[in-house]
Design a protein around this motif. Structure first.
Motif, short mmCIF file in Angstrom:
data_model
loop_
_atom_site.label_atom_id
_atom_site.label_comp_id
_atom_site.label_asym_id
_atom_site.label_seq_id
_atom_site.Cartn_x
_atom_site.Cartn_y
_atom_site.Cartn_z
N ARG A 89 -4.92 12.56 2.47
CA ARG A 89 -6.60 12.34 1.94
C ARG A 89 -6.69 11.17 2.23
N ALA A 90 -5.25 10.20 1.34
CA ALA A 90 -5.24 9.01 1.84
C ALA A 90 -5.45 8.03 2.95
N VAL A 91 -4.91 8.70 3.75
CA VAL A 91 -5.00 8.63 5.59
C VAL A 91 -5.71 8.21 6.03
N ALA A 92 -6.61 9.84 5.43
CA ALA A 92 -8.38 9.73 6.17
C ALA A 92 -8.98 9.40 5.71
N LYS A 93 -8.87 8.91 4.27
CA LYS A 93 -10.03 7.52 3.66
C LYS A 93 -9.78 6.21 4.50
N ASP A 94 -8.29 5.09 4.89
CA ASP A 94 -8.13 4.55 5.76
C ASP A 94 -8.84 4.71 7.29
N GLU A 140 5.48 26.00 0.23
CA GLU A 140 6.51 25.81 -1.00
C GLU A 140 7.51 24.95 -1.14
N PRO A 141 8.16 24.39 -1.44
CA PRO A 141 7.47 24.34 -3.51
C PRO A 141 5.59 23.79 -2.55
N ALA A 142 4.47 23.74 -4.07
CA ALA A 142 3.92 24.05 -4.62
C ALA A 142 3.86 22.44 -4.78
N ASP A 143 4.12 22.14 -5.07
CA ASP A 143 4.27 20.17 -5.36
C ASP A 143 4.05 19.33 -4.51
N LEU A 144 5.44 19.97 -3.14
CA LEU A 144 5.62 18.89 -2.24
C LEU A 144 4.34 19.05 -1.08
N ARG A 145 3.70 20.76 -1.14
CA ARG A 145 2.47 20.92 -0.73
C ARG A 145 0.82 19.69 -1.29
N ALA A 146 1.22 19.74 -3.09
CA ALA A 146 0.40 18.85 -2.94
C ALA A 146 0.31 17.63 -2.72
N ASP A 147 1.68 17.31 -3.11
CA ASP A 147 2.01 15.87 -2.75
C ASP A 147 1.59 15.15 -0.89
N VAL A 148 1.62 16.07 0.03
CA VAL A 148 1.28 16.14 1.65
C VAL A 148 -0.26 16.18 1.30
N VAL A 149 -0.61 17.23 1.18
CA VAL A 149 -2.39 17.23 0.98
C VAL A 149 -2.66 15.40 0.70
N ASP A 150 -2.29 15.00 -0.59
CA ASP A 150 -2.42 13.97 -1.32
C ASP A 150 -2.58 12.84 -0.50
N ARG A 151 -1.22 12.34 0.47
CA ARG A 151 -0.80 10.95 1.49
C ARG A 151 -1.92 11.91 2.91
N ARG A 161 0.70 -1.07 -0.40
CA ARG A 161 0.43 0.18 -0.38
C ARG A 161 1.04 1.04 0.23
N LYS A 162 0.73 2.15 -0.86
CA LYS A 162 1.57 3.14 -1.36
C LYS A 162 1.16 4.47 -0.62
N ALA A 163 1.79 5.16 -0.01
CA ALA A 163 1.42 5.92 1.26
C ALA A 163 -0.31 6.40 0.69
N ASN A 164 0.11 7.38 -0.41
CA ASN A 164 -1.12 7.83 -1.61
C ASN A 164 -1.89 7.01 -1.82
N SER A 165 -2.00 5.91 -1.30
CA SER A 165 -3.24 5.29 -2.10
C SER A 165 -3.72 4.12 -1.13
N LEU A 223 7.25 14.56 6.49
CA LEU A 223 6.95 15.67 6.67
C LEU A 223 5.21 15.41 6.72
N VAL A 224 4.14 14.00 6.69
CA VAL A 224 3.03 13.49 7.11
C VAL A 224 2.78 12.66 8.67
N GLU A 225 3.77 12.09 8.43
CA GLU A 225 4.42 11.66 9.84
C GLU A 225 4.07 12.66 10.90
N PHE A 226 3.97 14.41 10.89
CA PHE A 226 4.30 15.02 11.99
C PHE A 226 3.16 15.80 11.68
#
Length: 317
Positions: free
Chosen positions: A312-317, A299-310, A166-170, A288-291
């Motif tokens: 959200r994936a944790v919240a679905k579980d 910033e950068p925006a792509d890092l922020r988006a990756d953290v948000v995706d992860r 299970r990937k962190a964003n899945s 970063l998600v662990e904190f």
């Protein structure tokens, strides 16, 4: 059954070590009671071949010799099965003892302590353990993941494996077919580096995200195994140790010491938050998600988006 097999292996080892000439299968069958009780020649042959392979796996050197009559005989020469004199000094003995202690809380504890006992029986000097007497700190390598032991054996034996990952964003795991190379530990987490067959590329998997059982598969590796340095660099990169740029984050005051220790610059904002500039490499989003709520990516925006995706994936579980 385990006791009977151990007794049979011991008797076979004693026969092979105690003879000065090669013994044929017929002679061995007549000397060992368990072989006499075998129902047929085929049953005996299968039992003998398994026992011979088991003894060789345990380290006994068994020679196969063909007699003048064409019969095959077996023996284990004492000089080939005797440990050489142990020439370790006190410092080397202490280092081995420390290495064994490192694994006391892991799945290799039995193997580590067993190896240490064999070395001491063979003459390794007893040394005062300075680490135990004078130090308040004692090293440990914790291994809690059930996948560690089967993956360690698969790496050793060069056996392909399959497992659900299970990937962190899945939200759901997917099956992976992997040729395992090595296991590495970074920041208290274990990672497997290997060749992902379906993706046709090297990949790194965090053991804590492997779900279910690790299953071995028949066949040989299809990809060349790189040297140790290359594999370690791959694990290091995927674990977020190799930085290619910097990121700016907000960190709650008094929290996130590991992030602070890696920061290039820290600025107090005065509103209960600090602003940090930290190295940005692959895997930083997962860290970063662990904190949790103590970290906000500016910033950068792509890092922020990756953290948000992860998240959200944790919240679905």
């Amino acid at each position: 059954m385990a006791i009977a097999k151990a007794e049979r292996l011991m008797n076979l080892a004693l026969c092979l070590l105690g003879t000065r000439r090669p013994l044929s299968k017929r002679e061995l069958r007549g000397s060992i009671e368990a072989y006499l009780e075998a129902g047929s020649d085929d049953s005996f042959n299968r039992m003998f071949e398994r026992d011979k392979d088991d003894l060789r796996e345990l380290g006994l050197v068994i020679e196969t010799v063909e007699n003048l009559d064409g019969d095959t005989g077996y023996l284990a020469r004492r000089d080939s099965n005797r440990l050489p004199p142990i020439t370790l000094d006190a410092e080397e003995a202490a280092a081995l003892g420390l290495a064994a202690k490192v694994w006391q809380q892991a799945r290799l504890a039995g193997a580590a302590s067993g190896a240490l006992q064999k070395l001491r029986a063979a003459g390794m000097p007893e040394a005062e353990d300075a680490y135990e007497v004078h130090s308040a700190l004692e090293p440990r390598i914790p291994v809690h993941e059930a996948a560690f032991e089967p993956l360690m054996l698969a790496c050793r034996d060069r056996r392909p494996v399959t497992f659900d990952y299970r990937k962190a964003n899945s939200a759901r795991p997917e099956q992976r077919q992997v040729e395992p190379w090595t296991l590495e530990c970074w920041r208290g987490h274990w990672y497997l580096a290997g060749w992902d067959r379906e993706r046709g590329a090297e990949r790194v998997f965090r053991l804590s995200r492997i779900t279910g059982k690790v299953r071995s598969r028949a066949g040989v590796f299809s990809a060349e195994v790189p040297d140790v340095v290359t594999v370690r660099e791959t694990v290091e990169s995927w674990a977020g140790e190799t930085a290619t740029r910097t990121a700016r984050i907000r960190l709650r005051a008094g929290a996130g010491y590991p992030l602070r220790s890696r920061a290039i610059a820290v600025r107090e904002r005065g509103d209960g938050w600090d602003e940090l500039e930290i190295p940005y490499g692959h895997g930083l989003d997962a860290w970063l998600v662990e904190f949790g709520p103590d970290v906000v990516v500016e910033e950068p925006a792509d890092l922020r988006a990756d953290v948000v995706d992860r998240l959200r994936a944790v919240a679905k579980d």
